[in-house]
Design a protein around this motif. Sequence first.
Motif, short mmCIF file in Angstrom:
data_model
loop_
_atom_site.label_atom_id
_atom_site.label_comp_id
_atom_site.label_asym_id
_atom_site.label_seq_id
_atom_site.Cartn_x
_atom_site.Cartn_y
_atom_site.Cartn_z
N GLY A 108 47.77 -1.52 84.29
CA GLY A 108 49.20 -1.33 84.51
C GLY A 108 49.78 -0.36 83.49
O GLY A 108 49.21 0.70 83.21
N LEU A 109 50.90 -0.74 82.91
CA LEU A 109 51.58 0.15 81.98
C LEU A 109 50.82 0.34 80.66
O LEU A 109 51.22 1.15 79.82
CB LEU A 109 52.99 -0.37 81.67
N ALA A 110 49.74 -0.38 80.49
CA ALA A 110 48.97 -0.24 79.25
C ALA A 110 47.98 0.93 79.31
O ALA A 110 47.29 1.20 78.31
CB ALA A 110 48.24 -1.54 78.94
N PHE A 111 47.88 1.64 80.43
CA PHE A 111 47.05 2.85 80.44
C PHE A 111 47.65 3.84 79.44
O PHE A 111 48.86 4.11 79.47
CB PHE A 111 47.03 3.48 81.83
N SER A 112 46.79 4.40 78.58
CA SER A 112 47.28 5.34 77.56
C SER A 112 47.58 6.70 78.22
O SER A 112 47.15 6.96 79.36
CB SER A 112 46.23 5.51 76.47
N GLU A 113 48.23 7.58 77.46
CA GLU A 113 48.52 8.93 77.96
C GLU A 113 47.21 9.62 78.34
O GLU A 113 47.10 10.26 79.39
CB GLU A 113 49.22 9.77 76.87
N LYS A 114 46.21 9.47 77.46
CA LYS A 114 44.92 10.14 77.68
C LYS A 114 44.26 9.61 78.96
O LYS A 114 43.75 10.37 79.77
CB LYS A 114 44.02 9.86 76.45
N GLU A 115 44.32 8.32 79.12
CA GLU A 115 43.72 7.73 80.33
C GLU A 115 44.47 8.16 81.58
O GLU A 115 43.87 8.38 82.64
CB GLU A 115 43.73 6.19 80.21
N ARG A 116 45.78 8.28 81.46
CA ARG A 116 46.57 8.69 82.62
C ARG A 116 46.17 10.11 83.06
O ARG A 116 46.11 10.41 84.26
CB ARG A 116 48.06 8.62 82.31
N ASP A 117 45.87 10.97 82.06
CA ASP A 117 45.42 12.32 82.39
C ASP A 117 44.02 12.30 82.99
O ASP A 117 43.76 12.92 84.01
CB ASP A 117 45.40 13.19 81.12
N ALA A 118 43.15 11.57 82.34
CA ALA A 118 41.73 11.60 82.74
C ALA A 118 41.49 10.91 84.08
O ALA A 118 40.50 11.21 84.76
CB ALA A 118 40.88 10.94 81.66
N HIS A 119 42.35 10.00 84.47
CA HIS A 119 42.06 9.18 85.66
C HIS A 119 43.06 9.37 86.79
O HIS A 119 43.23 8.48 87.62
CB HIS A 119 41.93 7.70 85.25
N TYR A 120 43.73 10.52 86.78
CA TYR A 120 44.61 10.89 87.90
C TYR A 120 45.70 9.85 88.13
O TYR A 120 46.01 9.46 89.24
CB TYR A 120 43.78 11.10 89.19
N LEU A 121 46.27 9.38 87.02
CA LEU A 121 47.30 8.35 87.13
C LEU A 121 48.72 8.92 86.96
O LEU A 121 49.69 8.19 87.12
CB LEU A 121 47.06 7.25 86.07
N ARG A 122 48.80 10.21 86.62
CA ARG A 122 50.12 10.81 86.39
C ARG A 122 50.99 10.65 87.63
O ARG A 122 50.54 10.92 88.75
CB ARG A 122 49.99 12.30 86.08
N GLY A 123 52.20 10.16 87.42
CA GLY A 123 53.13 9.99 88.54
C GLY A 123 52.98 8.66 89.25
O GLY A 123 53.89 8.20 89.93
N LEU A 124 51.81 8.06 89.08
CA LEU A 124 51.61 6.76 89.75
C LEU A 124 52.17 5.61 88.91
O LEU A 124 52.23 4.48 89.36
CB LEU A 124 50.11 6.52 90.01
N LEU A 125 52.52 5.94 87.67
CA LEU A 125 53.09 4.94 86.77
C LEU A 125 54.37 5.51 86.17
O LEU A 125 54.45 6.72 85.96
CB LEU A 125 52.10 4.66 85.62
#
Length: 590
Positions: free
Chosen positions: A63-80
């Motif tokens: 959930g919201l605990a994904f780090s900035e780096k993880e959000r970039d690496a795992h295509y999570l930008r915009g989904l959170l």
Amino acid sequence: MESTLKELRPEREPVVDPKCTVAGGVEDAYGEDQATEEQVITPWTVSVASGYSLLRDPRYNKGLAFSEKERDAHYLRGLLPPTCITQELQEKKLMNNIRQYQVPLQRYMAMMELEERNERLFYKLLIDNVEELLPIVYTPTVGEACQKYGSIFRRPQGLFISLKEKGKILEVLKNWPERSIQVIVVTDGERILGLGDLGCQGMGIPVGKLALYTALGGIRPSACLPITIDVGTNNEKLLKDEFYIGLRQKRATGQEYSELLQEFMTAVKQNYGEKVLIQFEDFANHNAFELLAKYGTSHLVFNDDIQGTASVVLAGLVAAQKLVGGTLADQTFLFLGAGEAGTGIAELIALQISKETKGPLEEIRKKIWLVDSKGLIVSSRKESLQHFKKPWAHEHEPVGTLLDAVKAIKPTILIGSSGVGRTFTKEVIEAMASCNEKPIILSLSNPTSQSECTAEEAYGWSQGRAIFASGSPFDPVECNGKTFVPGQANNAYIFPGFGLGLVMSGAIRVHDDMLLAASEALAGQVMEENFEKGLIYPPFSNIRKISAHIAANVAAKAYDLGLATRLPRPQNLVKYAESCMYSPIYRNYR
Ligand SMILES: NC(=O)C1=CN([C@@H]2O[C@H](COP(=O)(O)OP(=O)(O)OC[C@H]3O[C@@H](n4cnc5c(N)ncnc54)[C@H](OP(=O)(O)O)[C@@H]3O)[C@@H](O)[C@H]2O)C=CC1
Ligand SMILES: CC(=O)C(=O)O
Ligand SMILES: [Mg+2]
């Protein structure tokens, strides 16, 4: 796939042997347990989970605990949304939310939704708030959840094996997404707590028990498999309920029942090997004793209601000797209820006393008396008794009621295992208090509505002299200006650590001496400060440590008896047990 996995696996000294059966049942292929919390791992499903599917995978979602780096690496930008928070803050928020619900069933549903959304956060909450959440995911609330399972049903949990699957059970097992199963909890729903036949809706029990296997005993969630065997139900109300989720037919019995169970037991061994622990839970006693005897010599089976309950009650009674003085052999026992729990406990108490005194079991049994729905079990009833009651049919004139039995036998210890609430009446408790300075009274029946008496009744009617514990929890009670804290005599103290001990030693059979070893470990965890409050069990807040000690004692017994297959024997079994335990702390993804 294997070569890619190897490249991705971090090079390090493993804390746990990678082929260790505890840390994954088989090799820890995904490096889930071997990497330290600081090290990065790859979130694998069949392929690497990423983006939208990563957020919907409860095993890896943070959930919201994904780090900035993880959000970039795992295509999570915009989904959170933009904020990043810690697991601790998520925990705080969820506990706040759960506490807003006044109705326990709403709390239960909130917890189940969390488990489906974010598995690690679910276990973090449960482990860190065990005393508050145990009554929600376990007794008493799980009982209500089972009663209403059809109405609250959203997503299926566990594996349903019904008569429709006869001849195909192995295929059904293969539909389960995990291969490395270490513990199965299975019910056929016929005796769910003290609530009777709830058919297929009994699924709440294996699901709840296995959540405790993970939270309290550290067995990894992916190694746990809840199963309900649906052979129909004799519960007319459910059969007429439009929301009932099970087969709409009367229970199969006799050959049809035993053939389905035989196919199930064979398929489990074929699919998962002989070291998978099969815990029978909440079967009716006409099947429970037979299944345990039949499969005890060919499978790693454990009946929680007969054996786990026996072990937890024995531990409490051993600990209670510090409060009343003397030894178990000095006591006289009376049970209300002579089924799985009652006769299971009676037999283990007798075994313990015979080990302590070197006396013959038949003689020792004579100080243990049981009352069933027809009155005191006495020799004149022997012919008509079920086999598990016969050893308890002692010479005595017939006695019809519990009160008369208390007056005639003058027990020092009274144990309720009848499944019927409020059967320890004022007269019964007063009779116990009149012949004992400190009467020991255990109301084991679950859920709270079925408890033989409340904590308030036990303390109030005994002028605060009772040493009391119950199967479902009660709040502290004020009596004559003093606060009494009741203990919880529930097999949840035993089965998680017991199972861990079996799994970590690679045990292939359960032996009664292991139950005694588990009792000894639990009794040894009751501290002076607990005794000072009149408690005969340690607090659940220490349960992971308690489970490690139970596991170590059980594993030691497995090694001593030559029943352990995991060699060499670890030097320090408590430390080893602790090192095997699942931690719900989030992992970092590369
Ligand atoms: N605290 C814990 O950890 C545990 C608690 N339990 C609880 O214990 C209870 C019993 O479970 P279990 O032993 O498996 O059930 P069983 O059905 O095997 O046994 C119940 C026994 O109670 C007797 N009984 C029923 N009604 C009465 C009555 N009115 N007066 C006297 N005796 C009565 C039955 O008599 P008869 O044989 O004549 O029908 C039977 O002997 C349940 O509520 C369960 O939740 C169980 C396991 C663990
Ligand atoms: C606790 C438990 O196993 C029961 O009540 O059946
Ligand atoms: Mg049970």
